[in-house]
Design a protein around this motif. Structure first.
Motif, PDB file in Angstrom:
ATOM      1  N   MET A   1      45.697  34.203  53.538  1.00 57.59           N
ATOM      2  CA  MET A   1      46.135  34.391  52.426  1.00 57.59           C
ATOM      3  C   MET A   1      47.560  35.215  52.209  1.00 57.59           C
ATOM      4  N   ARG A   2      47.984  35.188  50.756  1.00 61.56           N
ATOM      5  CA  ARG A   2      49.647  35.797  51.192  1.00 61.56           C
ATOM      6  C   ARG A   2      49.340  37.456  50.553  1.00 61.56           C
ATOM      7  N   ILE A   3      50.657  38.228  51.009  1.00 58.99           N
ATOM      8  CA  ILE A   3      50.565  39.452  50.247  1.00 58.99           C
ATOM      9  C   ILE A   3      50.933  39.345  49.091  1.00 58.99           C
ATOM     10  N   LEU A   4      50.264  40.051  48.241  1.00 54.05           N
ATOM     11  CA  LEU A   4      51.405  40.586  46.990  1.00 54.05           C
ATOM     12  C   LEU A   4      51.586  41.567  47.105  1.00 54.05           C
ATOM     13  N   THR A   5      53.204  40.341  45.980  1.00 56.11           N
ATOM     14  CA  THR A   5      55.225  41.015  45.707  1.00 56.11           C
ATOM     15  C   THR A   5      55.133  41.285  44.490  1.00 56.11           C
ATOM     16  N   MET A   6      55.884  42.141  44.360  1.00 56.87           N
ATOM     17  CA  MET A   6      55.845  42.030  42.530  1.00 56.87           C
ATOM     18  C   MET A   6      56.955  40.800  41.300  1.00 56.87           C
ATOM     19  N   MET A   7      56.885  40.398  40.697  1.00 57.43           N
ATOM     20  CA  MET A   7      56.155  38.803  39.713  1.00 57.43           C
ATOM     21  C   MET A   7      55.659  38.079  40.712  1.00 57.43           C
ATOM     22  N   VAL A   8      54.661  38.396  40.973  1.00 59.14           N
ATOM     23  CA  VAL A   8      53.822  36.849  41.173  1.00 59.14           C
ATOM     24  C   VAL A   8      53.300  37.319  40.147  1.00 59.14           C
ATOM     25  N   LEU A   9      52.536  35.734  40.394  1.00 59.10           N
ATOM     26  CA  LEU A   9      50.899  35.415  39.044  1.00 59.10           C
ATOM     27  C   LEU A   9      50.215  35.384  39.596  1.00 59.10           C
ATOM     28  N   PRO A  10      49.425  36.163  39.479  1.00 63.09           N
ATOM     29  CA  PRO A  10      47.844  36.520  40.185  1.00 63.09           C
ATOM     30  C   PRO A  10      46.277  35.705  39.355  1.00 63.09           C
ATOM     31  N   SER A  11      46.112  35.731  38.800  1.00 60.90           N
ATOM     32  CA  SER A  11      44.540  35.619  38.367  1.00 60.90           C
ATOM     33  C   SER A  11      43.774  36.770  38.505  1.00 60.90           C
ATOM     34  N   LEU A  12      42.918  37.313  37.906  1.00 59.04           N
ATOM     35  CA  LEU A  12      41.910  38.671  37.960  1.00 59.04           C
ATOM     36  C   LEU A  12      40.483  37.915  37.254  1.00 59.04           C
ATOM     37  N   LYS A  13      39.932  37.493  38.260  1.00 62.59           N
ATOM     38  CA  LYS A  13      38.670  36.640  38.182  1.00 62.59           C
ATOM     39  C   LYS A  13      37.428  37.814  38.262  1.00 62.59           C
ATOM     40  N   HIS A  14      36.591  38.513  37.215  1.00 63.43           N
ATOM     41  CA  HIS A  14      35.319  39.676  37.351  1.00 63.43           C
ATOM     42  C   HIS A  14      34.149  38.394  38.648  1.00 63.43           C
ATOM     43  N   ILE A  15      34.373  39.675  39.675  1.00 60.25           N
ATOM     44  CA  ILE A  15      33.249  39.023  40.301  1.00 60.25           C
ATOM     45  C   ILE A  15      31.926  39.018  40.308  1.00 60.25           C
ATOM     46  N   ALA A  16      31.275  39.950  39.647  1.00 64.01           N
ATOM     47  CA  ALA A  16      29.958  39.746  38.966  1.00 64.01           C
ATOM     48  C   ALA A  16      29.596  39.062  38.048  1.00 64.01           C
ATOM     49  N   THR A  17      30.189  38.584  36.954  1.00 67.44           N
ATOM     50  CA  THR A  17      30.088  37.433  36.436  1.00 67.44           C
ATOM     51  C   THR A  17      31.218  36.066  36.254  1.00 67.44           C
ATOM     52  N   GLY A  18      31.906  36.219  37.063  1.00 69.37           N
ATOM     53  CA  GLY A  18      32.904  34.656  38.031  1.00 69.37           C
ATOM     54  C   GLY A  18      33.697  34.679  36.626  1.00 69.37           C
ATOM     55  N   LYS A  19      34.277  35.036  35.656  1.00 69.42           N
ATOM     56  CA  LYS A  19      34.777  35.229  34.690  1.00 69.42           C
ATOM     57  C   LYS A  19      36.075  35.462  34.380  1.00 69.42           C
ATOM     58  N   TYR A  20      37.134  35.323  34.076  1.00 66.33           N
ATOM     59  CA  TYR A  20      38.410  35.470  34.781  1.00 66.33           C
ATOM     60  C   TYR A  20      39.428  36.269  33.077  1.00 66.33           C
ATOM     61  N   LEU A  21      39.582  37.563  33.860  1.00 67.80           N
ATOM     62  CA  LEU A  21      40.459  38.298  32.832  1.00 67.80           C
ATOM     63  C   LEU A  21      41.243  38.041  32.266  1.00 67.80           C
ATOM     64  N   SER A  22      41.602  37.530  30.406  1.00 64.30           N
ATOM     65  CA  SER A  22      42.203  37.027  29.922  1.00 64.30           C
ATOM     66  C   SER A  22      42.210  38.076  28.331  1.00 64.30           C
ATOM     67  N   SER A  23      43.637  37.423  27.847  1.00 64.86           N
ATOM     68  CA  SER A  23      43.951  37.263  26.458  1.00 64.86           C
ATOM     69  C   SER A  23      44.802  36.960  25.126  1.00 64.86           C
TER      70      SER A  23
END
Length: 311
Positions: A1-23
């Motif tokens: 696993m990678r420690i989270l630092t500033m200016m990284v590019l994460p994905s954010l996945k809603h656990i209950a429905t398995g869908k990604y936070l999007s815009s």
């Protein structure tokens, strides 16, 4: 696993429905703010966020606030509007968030953590501490359906948890694909070989007395176990069949195609089982992994795989 630092590019996945936070550039009705929603089960450009903070140590912890800027939209930060709907914008919005472990495991954050997204909304004495949430309520905008995302101050539950994933492929996610023709077309059989020379396949118990396979190993969720323990390249238990329902399919396998992979069950006649990833988590030591299995049930979105070809 990678420690989270500033200016990284994460994905954010809603656990209950398995869908990604999007815009995207769609607007809420009577609003100048961009829509924020839970989108596909497969990561795409609408689900990429740039995380940054003002912490001099460069480490994302509970003590410092962060901003989440949408990668594909100019000046579009994750926020909430006056109705607590999640939105993307900048002017007149609070854009500072904190990330917290859902189980308070440690002070700093790593990729693959389960987290809560928190925001302080309001001014002066009317500040409310809100938590981001999604559920299966659908918004309809321009005849398209979007899974709603909003903030709330109620009791925290499972539908508030978000999975912090990597968006950059790691070397352990690379596979060497082999097949016996110039191009992989529908119903092509192929092998998937990992970097340590073993093949993706199924394990079984063999009866020396009856000279046959008795049963396949079961996964923790009691589906057919998938592993990288098949060593022989010509073993039938590592031959995967490629198929697709993608309307953009152009006659052969290419990068970014949405595919399914199935494998023949050598014990039950005429049965093929499909490769599936789902939200069932497996603990091995202190690490948590999302299980991948084979099954012979109805095919759904958890059976779709987006293939990225790298030379």
């Amino acid at each position: 696993m990678r420690i989270l630092t500033m200016m990284v590019l994460p994905s954010l996945k809603h656990i209950a429905t398995g869908k990604y936070l999007s815009s995207c550039n769609k607007k809420y009705q009577n609003s100048n703010y961009n829509l924020v929603y839970c989108g596909d089960n497969i990561l795409n450009n609408d689900a990429l966020w740039i995380i940054s903070n003002n912490n001099i140590t460069n480490l994302i912890t509970f003590q410092n606030s962060i901003t989440l800027k949408h990668k594909s939209s100019s000046n579009n930060y994750l926020s909430v509007d006056s109705d607590y709907k999640a939105c993307g914008g900048n002017e007149g919005l609070t854009i500072d968030w904190t990330l917290q472990h859902s189980k308070n495991e440690r002070n700093y954050l790593e990729s693959k953590d389960n987290v809560l997204l928190k925001i302080s909304f309001g001014k002066n004495t009317n500040v409310k501490n809100l938590t981001l949430r999604s559920h299966e309520n659908i918004l309809k905008i321009d005849n398209n359906d979007y899974q709603e995302v909003f903030a709330h101050e109620n009791r925290i539950g499972g539908i508030d948890e978000v999975f912090l994933g990597d968006t950059e492929p790691l070397r352990i996610s690379f596979w060497k694909i082999k097949f016996d023709k110039d191009y992989a077309t529908i119903d092509t059989f192929m092998t998937l070989q990992q970097r340590f020379d073993k093949f993706l396949g199924l394990r079984y118990n063999y009866s020396n007395y009856y000279k046959r396979r008795e049963n396949y190993h079961k996964s923790p969720s009691q589906n057919t176990e998938v592993s990288c323990n098949v060593i022989k390249e010509n073993d039938n238990n590592n031959k995967w069949r490629f198929d697709t329902n993608d309307l953009n399919y152009q006659g052969c396998l290419k990068s970014n195609d949405i595919i399914t992979l199935s494998i023949k069950n050598e014990i039950v006649k005429d049965r093929y089982e499909f490769l599936r990833g789902h939200d069932f988590q497996v603990n091995i030591g202190k690490e948590v992994y999302e299980e991948v299995v084979c099954h012979n049930k109805g095919i759904g979105v958890n059976d779709n795989w987006c293939i990225e070809l790298i030379e």
